[in-house]
Design an enzyme around this catalytic site. Sequence first.
Site, PDB file in Angstrom:
ATOM      1  N   GLY A 257       0.861  -1.178   0.000  1.00 17.11           N
ATOM      2  CA  GLY A 257       0.000   0.000   0.000  1.00 17.11           C
ATOM      3  C   GLY A 257       0.895   1.223   0.000  1.00 17.11           C
ATOM      4  N   CYS A 260       3.335   5.210  -2.792  1.00 16.05           N
ATOM      5  CA  CYS A 260       4.213   5.027  -3.963  1.00 16.05           C
ATOM      6  C   CYS A 260       3.898   3.811  -4.814  1.00 16.05           C
ATOM      7  CB  CYS A 260       5.664   4.965  -3.491  1.00 16.05           C
ATOM      8  SG  CYS A 260       6.224   6.510  -2.803  1.00 16.05           S
TER       9      CYS A 260
HETATM   10  C1  UDX Z   1       8.593   2.800  -1.250  1.00 17.63           C
HETATM   11  C2  UDX Z   1      10.021   2.479  -1.685  1.00 17.63           C
HETATM   12  O1  UDX Z   1      10.577   1.470  -0.833  1.00 17.63           O
HETATM   13  C3  UDX Z   1      10.872   3.726  -1.677  1.00 17.63           C
HETATM   14  O2  UDX Z   1      12.177   3.437  -2.171  1.00 17.63           O
HETATM   15  C4  UDX Z   1      10.209   4.794  -2.551  1.00 17.63           C
HETATM   16  O3  UDX Z   1      10.943   5.999  -2.517  1.00 17.63           O
HETATM   17  C5  UDX Z   1       8.782   5.044  -2.105  1.00 17.63           C
HETATM   18  O4  UDX Z   1       8.061   3.798  -2.084  1.00 17.63           O
HETATM   19  P1  UDX Z   1       7.335   3.236   1.081  1.00 17.63           P
HETATM   20  O5  UDX Z   1       6.085   3.324   0.268  1.00 17.63           O
HETATM   21  O6  UDX Z   1       7.607   4.270   2.121  1.00 17.63           O
HETATM   22  O7  UDX Z   1       8.631   3.240   0.108  1.00 17.63           O
HETATM   23  O8  UDX Z   1       7.312   1.836   1.849  1.00 17.63           O
HETATM   24  P2  UDX Z   1       7.989   0.402   1.761  1.00 17.63           P
HETATM   25  O9  UDX Z   1       8.697   0.137   3.023  1.00 17.63           O
HETATM   26  O10 UDX Z   1       8.751   0.219   0.511  1.00 17.63           O
HETATM   27  O11 UDX Z   1       6.683  -0.526   1.754  1.00 17.63           O
HETATM   28  C6  UDX Z   1       5.692  -0.406   0.744  1.00 17.63           C
HETATM   29  C7  UDX Z   1       4.574  -1.380   0.982  1.00 17.63           C
HETATM   30  O12 UDX Z   1       4.991  -2.710   0.721  1.00 17.63           O
HETATM   31  C8  UDX Z   1       4.010  -1.395   2.400  1.00 17.63           C
HETATM   32  O13 UDX Z   1       2.604  -1.461   2.317  1.00 17.63           O
HETATM   33  C9  UDX Z   1       4.560  -2.661   3.021  1.00 17.63           C
HETATM   34  O14 UDX Z   1       3.737  -3.182   4.017  1.00 17.63           O
HETATM   35  C10 UDX Z   1       4.615  -3.570   1.797  1.00 17.63           C
HETATM   36  N1  UDX Z   1       5.624  -4.639   1.898  1.00 17.63           N
HETATM   37  C11 UDX Z   1       6.958  -4.310   1.937  1.00 17.63           C
HETATM   38  C12 UDX Z   1       5.224  -5.963   1.901  1.00 17.63           C
HETATM   39  O15 UDX Z   1       4.029  -6.278   1.849  1.00 17.63           O
HETATM   40  N2  UDX Z   1       6.183  -6.942   1.950  1.00 17.63           N
HETATM   41  C13 UDX Z   1       7.514  -6.664   1.979  1.00 17.63           C
HETATM   42  O16 UDX Z   1       8.307  -7.607   2.011  1.00 17.63           O
HETATM   43  C14 UDX Z   1       7.918  -5.304   1.989  1.00 17.63           C
END
Ligand code: UDX
Length: 430
Positions: A257, A260
């Site tokens: 979610g 980004c």
């Molecule tokens: C992301 C990118 O990581 C970052 O480099 C970019 O600049 C902006 O988008 P962000 O949206 O802050 O960053 O969060 P991130 O930690 O990447 O997680 C994104 C989503 O993926 C979250 O909803 C998280 O719960 C989910 N996620 C992440 C998973 O479901 N499984 C994982 O293994 C990692």
Amino acid sequence: MNVCVIGVGYVGLVTGAVFADLGNEVFCVDNDKRKIDTLNRGEMPIYEPGLKEMVKRNVDDGRLVFTTNLSKGVKTAKVIFIAVGTPPKPNGESDLSAVEAVAKEIALNLDDYKIVVNKSTVPVGTGNLVRNIIEKHRRSDVEFDVVSNPEFLKEGSAIADCLNPDRIVIGVPNHHVAMALLELYAPLERTMLITDVESAEVIKYASNAFLATKISFINFIANLCERAGADVSLVAKGMGTDSRIGKEFLQAGLGYGGSCFPKDTLSLLHTAKKFGEDASILESVIAINQDRVPRFVRRIVARLKPLNRKVIAVLGLAFKPNTDDLRDAKSLEIIKALQKKNAVIKVYDPVAMDNARSILKGVTFCKNAYEAARGADALIVVTDWNEFKLLNLEKLHQEMRGNFIFDGRNIYSKERVESAGFEYHCIGKQ
Ligand code: UDX
């Protein structure tokens, strides 16, 4: 160096604060007066560990200024960062109207050579677009360059990510302009990659879409594991120890979610289609992600039906831990689906409650996880906050009327939860 950052959203605010902390003179500009007033009162419009202290330190030292005066910011700066929002249009395309408006404003205030840097996440070709707008609206033949310098910071660790990025990507039209950016970033002592503008623009989307692909891939494997009696956590561990794959972003759950990944995958899909490229790989990534919540809700319904008047405690509202951001948060989607089936919803989140109050209707906001659990038939974990991992499960069980835990982020061990008296359902294992 004199720097102007236009747009004090997540990226702009953190970037501005970090540049000031590195000793630059920074003007942070936004046309939202309320936001600027908030910042000038020392309050942060977002929750981000370490940000408030960093902002205060630099404002007090006079290196960081928040203003609505774009003209002054542009005229004072040598390097101007565009960090305004690029929200999705209904067809997935990025809405560039804020970038276009800012480019025009910069042009109207251009009085000397400037470097205009796109930090907003923008589709390939936007550097050119900005260049054309400035050329069209500048008042004289004053020179400028347009650079692409995408930001890779993650919410919740934005300051650390900004100070210690894996790489700094700088897409430039010529080597002369690269020097100024190299000088600005030199104090960080990180790997810098100089490319052409278009490649830098593609790197940002390709990186986010690749990470989203990893998440959807492991979620597809989780679905398979549920049917085949395997354990996705062990599978992810087994895959992740292959250094070519890596262990990051293989956490199965409710899907990605936030502000980004959902929008960037859709935008890249739109761009690929615009260029006539088959993008079925991305379509699958998006489709798998969009089915995470409906699938989870189907499992809840299968055990609790009918949901009518059943009390469900939702732990975690933010789209991920360490942020109060609810943009594209799975919690909102799940709560809506459960409310449609007449479930009674109680919620708790360590920091996102204030934001949630204006968005969520008809739910009970609780002071902590135990209060949310009181009288509940089932408890569902939506965000993997650390404090949920450390809950006293026996106490939680005593508070509840029912004994179901649906863990959307796999934060508990089955043995531990079952020994506390619960029936446990999680992702990608039986
Ligand atoms: C992301 C990118 O990581 C970052 O480099 C970019 O600049 C902006 O988008 P962000 O949206 O802050 O960053 O969060 P991130 O930690 O990447 O997680 C994104 C989503 O993926 C979250 O909803 C998280 O719960 C989910 N996620 C992440 C998973 O479901 N499984 C994982 O293994 C990692």
